[in-house]
Design a protein around this motif. Structure first.
Motif, PDB file in Angstrom:
ATOM      1  N   THR A 121      -7.999  -0.885  -6.380  1.00 40.68           N
ATOM      2  CA  THR A 121      -8.094  -1.915  -5.340  1.00 40.68           C
ATOM      3  C   THR A 121      -9.394  -2.709  -5.478  1.00 40.68           C
ATOM      4  O   THR A 121     -10.415  -2.191  -5.927  1.00 40.68           O
ATOM      5  N   VAL A 122      -9.336  -3.956  -5.095  1.00 40.74           N
ATOM      6  CA  VAL A 122     -10.490  -4.852  -5.159  1.00 40.74           C
ATOM      7  C   VAL A 122     -10.700  -5.461  -3.784  1.00 40.74           C
ATOM      8  O   VAL A 122      -9.768  -6.061  -3.216  1.00 40.74           O
ATOM      9  N   ALA A 123     -11.892  -5.307  -3.227  1.00 33.20           N
ATOM     10  CA  ALA A 123     -12.188  -5.863  -1.911  1.00 33.20           C
ATOM     11  C   ALA A 123     -12.000  -7.378  -1.936  1.00 33.20           C
ATOM     12  O   ALA A 123     -12.466  -8.058  -2.840  1.00 33.20           O
ATOM     13  N   GLY A 124     -11.306  -7.886  -0.918  1.00 32.16           N
ATOM     14  CA  GLY A 124     -11.037  -9.313  -0.853  1.00 32.16           C
ATOM     15  C   GLY A 124      -9.722  -9.698  -1.492  1.00 32.16           C
ATOM     16  O   GLY A 124      -9.164 -10.747  -1.185  1.00 32.16           O
ATOM     17  N   THR A 125      -9.236  -8.840  -2.391  1.00 30.96           N
ATOM     18  CA  THR A 125      -7.938  -9.094  -3.031  1.00 30.96           C
ATOM     19  C   THR A 125      -6.876  -8.181  -2.449  1.00 30.96           C
ATOM     20  O   THR A 125      -5.810  -8.629  -2.037  1.00 30.96           O
ATOM     21  N   ASN A 126      -7.163  -6.872  -2.423  1.00 35.30           N
ATOM     22  CA  ASN A 126      -6.231  -5.901  -1.861  1.00 35.30           C
ATOM     23  C   ASN A 126      -6.613  -5.647  -0.408  1.00 35.30           C
ATOM     24  O   ASN A 126      -7.789  -5.459  -0.087  1.00 35.30           O
ATOM     25  N   LYS A 127      -5.610  -5.624   0.452  1.00 35.67           N
ATOM     26  CA  LYS A 127      -5.894  -5.493   1.875  1.00 35.67           C
ATOM     27  C   LYS A 127      -4.629  -5.075   2.601  1.00 35.67           C
ATOM     28  O   LYS A 127      -3.524  -5.137   2.048  1.00 35.67           O
ATOM     29  N   TRP A 165       0.833  -1.196   0.000  1.00 37.48           N
ATOM     30  CA  TRP A 165       0.000   0.000   0.000  1.00 37.48           C
ATOM     31  C   TRP A 165       0.864   1.240   0.000  1.00 37.48           C
ATOM     32  O   TRP A 165       1.893   1.302   0.664  1.00 37.48           O
TER      33      TRP A 165
END
Length: 354
Positions: free
Chosen positions: A114-120, A106
């Motif tokens: 960003t994609v929820a569940g992929t990027n974190k 990050w």
């Protein structure tokens, strides 16, 4: 020959190496591009198996500026700061540092795509996720999903708490949603939606009847001294309660008291039905009639007990308190009374106080 040797020495000392070009960039020690500045091949770093961030192995020592590609994942026992994962590392002279990889780490200035569940953000191993300010821990999410603020460890008694806040400063927790106000309490609806509300008085009407066989009798003036249990008791839930009593006492022979008669006494609660043990969490006495010194009125068949006291049940379960009478004093004539007498006139109200 001397001229040629001097020219060759100067050329070696100030020239650069080019692969695959004979015209390397003058600012590069090593230029891997073609003459036109392009290439179809890359630079393959040495592949090594690092053991920990703070260990130079398999190198012999930490060398500032050294760069390698680590091939292993190593979890260092007892620490969450020195384990390594595959990736490009460089050495700062004391430890290995993993280089940031595009679309993997990050950015401090924000991220796109960003994609929820992929990027974190967080940890991929069994270690807590910690945030710091001024190099001091501010928050922590444990491996069991406890969110801790102001403490690195679950607080005593809070093993099942999803969130815990520790602070030594009163007034450090603030919640403003438009419903706040002085003296309000935080409460919720059936769905758990919390709002600030005016505290509601909790009032109960506990049973206050003789345990068996009716209330005890007493004769004034009493031949004995001390106190006696009336066979009446009061059971209260946990909390602090203001208890108000309006009770009837009755002359048992059915005749009215004489014009020159009367009796005065006080009543109290005990934690025992066999001993007049007044608990520390009970405050005040009850008095007959006028709440000062009271008496059984002349020319009367009935008297009353009226008064209030605070009883605090500081346990986690319902507690029973036993009603006692201090034997009569300052009585003018002999008379026997039932105390308290059974009847619908008797009532007890307990209001929770904070």
């Amino acid at each position: 020959m001397l001229t040629f040797f001097l020219w060759f020495t100067a050329t070696v000392m100030y020239s650069q190496v080019g692969m695959t070009t004979n015209s390397p960039n003058k600012d590069a020690v090593l230029d891997l591009n073609n003459a036109d500045g392009t290439n179809t091949k890359g630079l393959l770093l040495p592949k090594v198996a690092l053991t920990a961030l703070n260990s130079p192995a398999p190198l012999s020592t930490h060398i500032k500026g050294m760069k390698v590609y680590n091939t292993t994942t190593t979890t260092v026992t007892g620490t969450s700061t020195n384990h390594v994962v595959p990736g490009v590392y460089y050495n700062d002279g004391t430890k290995w540092i993993l280089e940031a990889q595009e679309n993997t780490f990050w950015s401090a200035t924000g991220n796109t795509g960003t994609v929820a569940g992929t990027n974190k953000i967080g940890t991929l191993s069994s270690y807590p996720f910690v945030t710091k300010t001024n190099n001091t821990e501010a928050t922590r999410i444990t491996t069991t999903d406890n969110y801790l603020i102001g403490t690195p460890a679950t607080l005593t008694g809070g093993a099942t708490a999803t969130m815990a806040v520790k602070t030594d400063n009163p007034g450090s927790i603030q919640l403003i949603d438009g419903t706040q106000g002085a003296g309000k309490v935080l409460t919720s609806d059936a769905n758990g939606l919390a709002t600030w509300q005016e505290p509601l008085a909790e009032v109960i009407y506990p049973s206050f009847v003789p345990a068996s066989g009716g209330a005890d009798l007493d004769t004034f003036p009493s031949a004995g001294t001390g106190s006696f249990y009336t066979n009446c008791s009061l059971t209260l839930p946990p909390g602090k309660w203001m208890c108000t009593f309006n009770l009837i006492i009755k002359k048992v022979d059915g005749t009215y008291s004489a014009s020159n008669s009367g009796a005065q006494f006080k009543t109290f609660f005990s934690t025992s039905s066999t001993a007049d043990i007044t608990p520390n969490k009970i405050f005040g006495y009850f008095y007959l009639m006028d709440n000062i010194y009271g008496y059984f009125p002349p020319n009367s068949l009935y008297g009353t007990i009226q008064g209030s006291t605070i009883i605090e049940n500081n346990t986690s379960t319902n507690q029973t308190y036993y009603y006692w009478v201090e034997r009569g004093f300052n009585s003018l004539v002999n008379m026997t009374v039932k105390l308290p007498a059974a009847g619908s006139e008797n009532n007890v109200i307990a209001e929770r106080i904070y």
